[in-house]
Each structure stands twice: as C-alpha cells, then as structure tokens.
Design a protein around this motif. Sequence first.
Motif, PDB file in Angstrom:
ATOM      1  N   LEU A 268       0.791  -1.292  -0.139  1.00  0.00           N
ATOM      2  CA  LEU A 268      -0.030  -0.136  -0.121  1.00  0.00           C
ATOM      3  C   LEU A 268       0.821   1.085   0.118  1.00  0.00           C
ATOM      4  O   LEU A 268       0.620   2.169  -0.668  1.00  0.00           O
ATOM      5  N   HIS A 269       2.024   1.284   0.983  1.00  0.00           N
ATOM      6  CA  HIS A 269       2.803   2.543   1.054  1.00  0.00           C
ATOM      7  C   HIS A 269       3.421   2.815  -0.446  1.00  0.00           C
ATOM      8  O   HIS A 269       3.383   3.944  -0.876  1.00  0.00           O
ATOM      9  N   TYR A 270       4.096   1.801  -0.960  1.00  0.00           N
ATOM     10  CA  TYR A 270       4.724   1.997  -2.068  1.00  0.00           C
ATOM     11  C   TYR A 270       3.977   2.080  -3.442  1.00  0.00           C
ATOM     12  O   TYR A 270       4.189   2.591  -4.448  1.00  0.00           O
ATOM     13  N   GLY A 271       2.525   1.312  -3.227  1.00  0.00           N
ATOM     14  CA  GLY A 271       1.752   1.437  -4.348  1.00  0.00           C
ATOM     15  C   GLY A 271       1.147   2.948  -4.470  1.00  0.00           C
ATOM     16  O   GLY A 271       1.068   3.650  -5.613  1.00  0.00           O
ATOM     17  N   ILE A 272       1.039   3.680  -3.394  1.00  0.00           N
ATOM     18  CA  ILE A 272       0.588   4.992  -3.321  1.00  0.00           C
ATOM     19  C   ILE A 272       1.707   5.997  -3.998  1.00  0.00           C
ATOM     20  O   ILE A 272       1.397   6.788  -4.722  1.00  0.00           O
ATOM     21  N   HIS A 273       2.907   5.570  -3.620  1.00  0.00           N
ATOM     22  CA  HIS A 273       4.245   6.327  -3.900  1.00  0.00           C
ATOM     23  C   HIS A 273       4.213   6.148  -5.514  1.00  0.00           C
ATOM     24  O   HIS A 273       4.616   7.249  -6.281  1.00  0.00           O
ATOM     25  N   PHE A 274       4.127   5.155  -6.075  1.00  0.00           N
ATOM     26  CA  PHE A 274       4.492   4.830  -7.258  1.00  0.00           C
ATOM     27  C   PHE A 274       3.616   4.510  -8.444  1.00  0.00           C
ATOM     28  O   PHE A 274       3.684   4.660  -9.626  1.00  0.00           O
ATOM     29  N   LEU A 275       2.279   4.109  -8.020  1.00  0.00           N
ATOM     30  CA  LEU A 275       1.189   3.851  -8.788  1.00  0.00           C
ATOM     31  C   LEU A 275       0.043   4.757  -8.914  1.00  0.00           C
ATOM     32  O   LEU A 275      -0.528   5.026 -10.053  1.00  0.00           O
ATOM     33  N   VAL A 276      -0.062   5.521  -7.580  1.00  0.00           N
ATOM     34  CA  VAL A 276      -1.116   6.415  -7.854  1.00  0.00           C
ATOM     35  C   VAL A 276      -0.575   7.846  -8.754  1.00  0.00           C
ATOM     36  O   VAL A 276      -1.484   8.429  -9.545  1.00  0.00           O
ATOM     37  N   PRO A 277       0.719   8.256  -8.695  1.00  0.00           N
ATOM     38  CA  PRO A 277       0.899   9.452  -9.492  1.00  0.00           C
ATOM     39  C   PRO A 277       0.572   9.186 -11.011  1.00  0.00           C
ATOM     40  O   PRO A 277       0.056  10.091 -11.863  1.00  0.00           O
ATOM     41  N   PRO A 278       1.018   8.141 -11.605  1.00  0.00           N
ATOM     42  CA  PRO A 278       0.838   8.103 -13.157  1.00  0.00           C
ATOM     43  C   PRO A 278      -0.906   7.806 -13.343  1.00  0.00           C
ATOM     44  O   PRO A 278      -1.275   8.625 -14.364  1.00  0.00           O
ATOM     45  N   LEU A 279      -1.417   7.126 -12.469  1.00  0.00           N
ATOM     46  CA  LEU A 279      -3.029   7.323 -12.287  1.00  0.00           C
ATOM     47  C   LEU A 279      -3.542   8.658 -12.476  1.00  0.00           C
ATOM     48  O   LEU A 279      -4.528   9.022 -13.252  1.00  0.00           O
TER      49      LEU A 279
END
Length: 106
Positions: free
Chosen positions: A6-17
Amino acid sequence: MLRFLLHYGIHFLVPPLVAFLFFRPKWFKITLILWAGILIDLDHLLANPIFDPDRCSIGFHPLHSYVMVAVYLILLGFRKTRIFGLALLIHILADACDCLFLRFQL
C-alpha cells in the motif's frame, strides 16, 4: 506485506494514475513531477536512525509536520503550484497510511 504494498503503491502507482486521469495531454511530465514528491523524504537524513520501520513520519520529520501539510494544502490553491502541492500530498497520504498500519498494528 500489505503495508509495504500500500505504501509504495501509493508512492509509485497513484501518480501516473492521477496524471493520466486529470492531466492527460501532459501525463508523462506530470507523472515525473508527482513522483518527485518523494524527495521530501530527504528530511529523514536529519533523524537518528535515518530509517526506523516502526516510526510514523507524520509529525516527526520537519517536512512531514502538520504545519507543512497545511502549506502543501495551500499550494493546491494556486495554479502554478498546484501540481507540487498534489505531489507532496500524495506522499503524505502514503505515509499516513503507513502510520495507520503502525497505530493499529495491522
């Protein structure tokens, strides 16, 4: 493991989304700016130890303070700083989720 994802998903997947959904014509450039929000973790260098997996960053590190979160919210109100404020708030969201995992020992 869920905390890490969750932590790194928000860091790296949320921005491109976010970039793709709201800034489609410039999505790649915006993604890079949003990823740059992780640079506020440089304030971890002031802590001893630099990294502590059981420490909540929010309210501990200078750039993760509640005053700075208010500044990041203010940045959203101005067109020229909106993307930077969003980048920093996405970072704070990731760290806040991490803090919730610590608080409730999930």
